[in-house]
Design a protein around this motif. Sequence first.
Motif, PDB file in Angstrom:
ATOM      1  N   TYR A 268      14.967   1.627  27.315  1.00 36.01           N
ATOM      2  CA  TYR A 268      14.761   0.199  27.572  1.00 36.01           C
ATOM      3  C   TYR A 268      16.021  -0.595  27.224  1.00 36.01           C
ATOM      4  O   TYR A 268      16.423  -1.495  27.973  1.00 36.01           O
ATOM      5  CB  TYR A 268      13.578  -0.300  26.747  1.00 36.01           C
ATOM      6  N   LYS A 269      16.647  -0.262  26.115  1.00 33.92           N
ATOM      7  CA  LYS A 269      17.864  -0.968  25.720  1.00 33.92           C
ATOM      8  C   LYS A 269      18.957  -0.817  26.774  1.00 33.92           C
ATOM      9  O   LYS A 269      19.606  -1.794  27.156  1.00 33.92           O
ATOM     10  CB  LYS A 269      18.355  -0.448  24.365  1.00 33.92           C
ATOM     11  N   VAL A 270      19.162   0.402  27.233  1.00 38.89           N
ATOM     12  CA  VAL A 270      20.194   0.637  28.242  1.00 38.89           C
ATOM     13  C   VAL A 270      19.881  -0.124  29.527  1.00 38.89           C
ATOM     14  O   VAL A 270      20.762  -0.717  30.147  1.00 38.89           O
ATOM     15  CB  VAL A 270      20.351   2.147  28.515  1.00 38.89           C
ATOM     16  N   SER A 271      18.604  -0.139  29.922  1.00 41.40           N
ATOM     17  CA  SER A 271      18.237  -0.839  31.158  1.00 41.40           C
ATOM     18  C   SER A 271      18.519  -2.330  31.049  1.00 41.40           C
ATOM     19  O   SER A 271      18.987  -2.967  32.005  1.00 41.40           O
ATOM     20  CB  SER A 271      16.762  -0.601  31.490  1.00 41.40           C
ATOM     21  N   LYS A 272      18.267  -2.915  29.881  1.00 43.93           N
ATOM     22  CA  LYS A 272      18.465  -4.354  29.715  1.00 43.93           C
ATOM     23  C   LYS A 272      19.933  -4.702  29.496  1.00 43.93           C
ATOM     24  O   LYS A 272      20.390  -5.766  29.935  1.00 43.93           O
ATOM     25  CB  LYS A 272      17.597  -4.878  28.570  1.00 43.93           C
ATOM     26  N   VAL A 273      20.688  -3.848  28.826  1.00 45.52           N
ATOM     27  CA  VAL A 273      22.129  -4.066  28.721  1.00 45.52           C
ATOM     28  C   VAL A 273      22.759  -3.993  30.119  1.00 45.52           C
ATOM     29  O   VAL A 273      23.623  -4.812  30.462  1.00 45.52           O
ATOM     30  CB  VAL A 273      22.776  -3.036  27.775  1.00 45.52           C
ATOM     31  N   ALA A 274      22.307  -3.033  30.921  1.00 44.17           N
ATOM     32  CA  ALA A 274      22.811  -2.921  32.294  1.00 44.17           C
ATOM     33  C   ALA A 274      22.458  -4.163  33.104  1.00 44.17           C
ATOM     34  O   ALA A 274      23.283  -4.669  33.884  1.00 44.17           O
ATOM     35  CB  ALA A 274      22.249  -1.668  32.957  1.00 44.17           C
ATOM     36  N   MET A 275      21.236  -4.677  32.939  1.00 43.69           N
ATOM     37  CA  MET A 275      20.838  -5.904  33.626  1.00 43.69           C
ATOM     38  C   MET A 275      21.732  -7.068  33.216  1.00 43.69           C
ATOM     39  O   MET A 275      22.183  -7.845  34.072  1.00 43.69           O
ATOM     40  CB  MET A 275      19.386  -6.249  33.310  1.00 43.69           C
ATOM     41  N   SER A 276      21.993  -7.193  31.928  1.00 42.44           N
ATOM     42  CA  SER A 276      22.828  -8.284  31.441  1.00 42.44           C
ATOM     43  C   SER A 276      24.231  -8.189  32.039  1.00 42.44           C
ATOM     44  O   SER A 276      24.785  -9.175  32.533  1.00 42.44           O
ATOM     45  CB  SER A 276      22.900  -8.261  29.912  1.00 42.44           C
ATOM     46  N   ALA A 277      24.804  -6.994  31.984  1.00 42.47           N
ATOM     47  CA  ALA A 277      26.151  -6.796  32.535  1.00 42.47           C
ATOM     48  C   ALA A 277      26.187  -7.108  34.027  1.00 42.47           C
ATOM     49  O   ALA A 277      27.135  -7.730  34.527  1.00 42.47           O
ATOM     50  CB  ALA A 277      26.606  -5.360  32.267  1.00 42.47           C
ATOM     51  N   LEU A 278      25.147  -6.687  34.744  1.00 40.62           N
ATOM     52  CA  LEU A 278      25.072  -6.948  36.179  1.00 40.62           C
ATOM     53  C   LEU A 278      25.020  -8.446  36.460  1.00 40.62           C
ATOM     54  O   LEU A 278      25.596  -8.932  37.441  1.00 40.62           O
ATOM     55  CB  LEU A 278      23.842  -6.251  36.762  1.00 40.62           C
ATOM     56  N   THR A 279      24.342  -9.184  35.596  1.00 36.46           N
ATOM     57  CA  THR A 279      24.260 -10.637  35.738  1.00 36.46           C
ATOM     58  C   THR A 279      25.656 -11.247  35.807  1.00 36.46           C
ATOM     59  O   THR A 279      25.961 -12.059  36.693  1.00 36.46           O
ATOM     60  CB  THR A 279      23.499 -11.250  34.546  1.00 36.46           C
ATOM     61  N   PHE A 280      26.506 -10.855  34.879  1.00 37.61           N
ATOM     62  CA  PHE A 280      27.837 -11.453  34.797  1.00 37.61           C
ATOM     63  C   PHE A 280      28.725 -11.018  35.959  1.00 37.61           C
ATOM     64  O   PHE A 280      29.503 -11.819  36.495  1.00 37.61           O
ATOM     65  CB  PHE A 280      28.483 -11.090  33.453  1.00 37.61           C
ATOM     66  N   VAL A 281      28.597  -9.763  36.366  1.00 38.47           N
ATOM     67  CA  VAL A 281      29.377  -9.263  37.504  1.00 38.47           C
ATOM     68  C   VAL A 281      28.979  -9.985  38.784  1.00 38.47           C
ATOM     69  O   VAL A 281      29.834 -10.421  39.577  1.00 38.47           O
ATOM     70  CB  VAL A 281      29.191  -7.737  37.659  1.00 38.47           C
ATOM     71  N   GLN A 282      27.680 -10.136  38.996  1.00 38.26           N
ATOM     72  CA  GLN A 282      27.218 -10.790  40.225  1.00 38.26           C
ATOM     73  C   GLN A 282      27.592 -12.274  40.246  1.00 38.26           C
ATOM     74  O   GLN A 282      27.918 -12.817  41.293  1.00 38.26           O
ATOM     75  CB  GLN A 282      25.709 -10.608  40.378  1.00 38.26           C
ATOM     76  N   GLN A 283      27.564 -12.913  39.070  1.00 33.77           N
ATOM     77  CA  GLN A 283      27.971 -14.311  39.036  1.00 33.77           C
ATOM     78  C   GLN A 283      29.429 -14.452  39.468  1.00 33.77           C
ATOM     79  O   GLN A 283      29.780 -15.350  40.248  1.00 33.77           O
ATOM     80  CB  GLN A 283      27.791 -14.881  37.626  1.00 33.77           C
ATOM     81  N   LYS A 284      30.283 -13.589  38.979  1.00 32.03           N
ATOM     82  CA  LYS A 284      31.697 -13.629  39.365  1.00 32.03           C
ATOM     83  C   LYS A 284      31.861 -13.412  40.871  1.00 32.03           C
ATOM     84  O   LYS A 284      32.709 -14.050  41.510  1.00 32.03           O
ATOM     85  CB  LYS A 284      32.493 -12.583  38.588  1.00 32.03           C
TER      86      LYS A 284
END
Length: 276
Positions: free
Chosen positions: A194-210
């Motif tokens: 679960y931690k890895v899935s949510k860290v990945a989601m968070s990282a994806l958020t910032f990449v997609q915003q850029k």
Amino acid sequence: MYNMETKVAVVTGSNKGIGFEIVKGLCRKIGAVYLTARNEERGREAVEKLEKLGLRPLFHVLDVTDETSIQEFANYISTHHAGIDILVNNAGILDFDKSVTSYEDAKRLMDTNFYSLLSISKILYPLLSNNARVINMSSDWGLLSNIRKQVWLDTLVKDNLTTVEISQFVEDFLQAVKNGKNSFVSFAGHYSDYKVSKVAMSALTFVQQKEFIKQGKDISVNCVHPGFVKTDMTKGMGDFSPERGAKAPLYLAVDAPQSLKGTFVWHDCHQVNWDD
């Protein structure tokens, strides 16, 4: 029922819990709000509960792990509306009784919590309006400090991080699960899937915003920790009610300034540093 100018909000996995409360809050502010669920019966029962409160949510079946289901939903939206103005990626799973996982369980969790976001990005993002808001439901377990593997602590903070690298991070974890308990616990501790899935989601958020900024689009993508909320997923344990858990997601969906982009927002609506 709705004209093409009506604002449209979509909440995935919203037949119960925080998602249900987000739909309830959006119905009081937005013209067309889609409560979605993979189970039609449960979804329609949730809609009926809201209708008894005088609200008018719409329903559509949506299984975020099934690209055919996502495409069918996209076809429906594009036929009936001009686009999507608010998209809340709420669907997620966690077996709170099991801090030790099998590969099959970990893969199923990643399919729901992370890989589904890639499918949604591919199929639903083209329908986003020019100033749409995307809200990703992360967690305090989605902060980078939950990861113990140094190579990924270094990689995930790169300014030029890519979606491919985030996927590699998830794949590396799944390989660790195959290698046994010691390997995956050393990756991120207990509940590491679960931690890895949510860290990945968070990282994806910032990449997609850029990426949206590079494209010149005024679309905001933010992630949010709703708090430790009493839901079925947490077996009723938690600090907050689902209604309180919906506070920060609703703030990002409706009340936050459009200039708020690529941030991690805490349950009390203040911004935090994801990588501290």
